[in-house]
Design a protein around this motif. Sequence first.
Motif, short mmCIF file in Angstrom:
data_model
loop_
_atom_site.label_atom_id
_atom_site.label_comp_id
_atom_site.label_asym_id
_atom_site.label_seq_id
_atom_site.Cartn_x
_atom_site.Cartn_y
_atom_site.Cartn_z
N ALA A 35 51.87 56.57 32.39
CA ALA A 35 51.09 57.68 31.82
C ALA A 35 51.90 58.95 31.61
O ALA A 35 51.71 59.66 30.64
CB ALA A 35 49.87 57.97 32.69
N GLY A 51 48.30 53.60 32.50
CA GLY A 51 48.65 53.15 33.84
C GLY A 51 49.88 53.82 34.41
O GLY A 51 50.00 55.04 34.42
N SER A 110 46.84 57.29 25.13
CA SER A 110 45.91 56.25 25.55
C SER A 110 45.71 56.30 27.06
O SER A 110 46.25 55.47 27.79
CB SER A 110 46.45 54.88 25.12
N PRO A 111 44.94 57.27 27.55
CA PRO A 111 44.78 57.44 29.00
C PRO A 111 44.28 56.20 29.73
O PRO A 111 44.74 55.89 30.83
CB PRO A 111 43.76 58.57 29.13
N GLU A 112 43.39 55.45 29.11
CA GLU A 112 42.81 54.28 29.77
C GLU A 112 43.77 53.10 29.86
O GLU A 112 43.60 52.22 30.69
CB GLU A 112 41.50 53.85 29.10
N GLN A 113 44.81 53.09 29.03
CA GLN A 113 45.75 51.98 29.01
C GLN A 113 47.12 52.33 29.56
O GLN A 113 47.94 51.44 29.76
CB GLN A 113 45.90 51.44 27.59
N GLY A 150 50.13 58.65 28.42
CA GLY A 150 48.81 59.04 28.92
C GLY A 150 48.06 59.93 27.96
O GLY A 150 46.83 59.87 27.88
#
Length: 137
Positions: free
Chosen positions: A47, A44, A39-42, A36
């Motif tokens: 994270a 999931g 890559s917070p957006e990826q 997380g």
Amino acid sequence: MATRLNPYISFAGDARQAVEFYQEVFGGTLTLSTYGDVSPEQAGAVADKVMHSMLETDGGLTLMCADNPPGTEHKPGNDVAVSLSGEDAGELRGYWDKLSSGGAVAVPLEKQMWGDVFGMCTDRFGVTWMVNISERG
């Protein structure tokens, strides 16, 4: 910086608990990044899992740990062992006591035929450790 060789251990989801345990055993400075963080957006569902961690001690020990990357298979087994060796019997016995506590001892820490004190154990996270205390002067 000199080239260094150190173990890098993968875990099936409990890398944070393992590396924090190793920090209790060896002391030192722990740096840790989660999926997380990177890559917070990826990230999931993973994270909060460890993407990379590094434990460095004042005595020069370095250990890296991570949770297995998403989509890859974790294969625990006897293909990785970590070796601690030296002449400081007190320090090495202290590490042995902590690492073997809650784990399984395969070879008790005792004098061996080659003259050193040696033991092998598997810690509570399934990692095999070899401790060798040199008796040679």
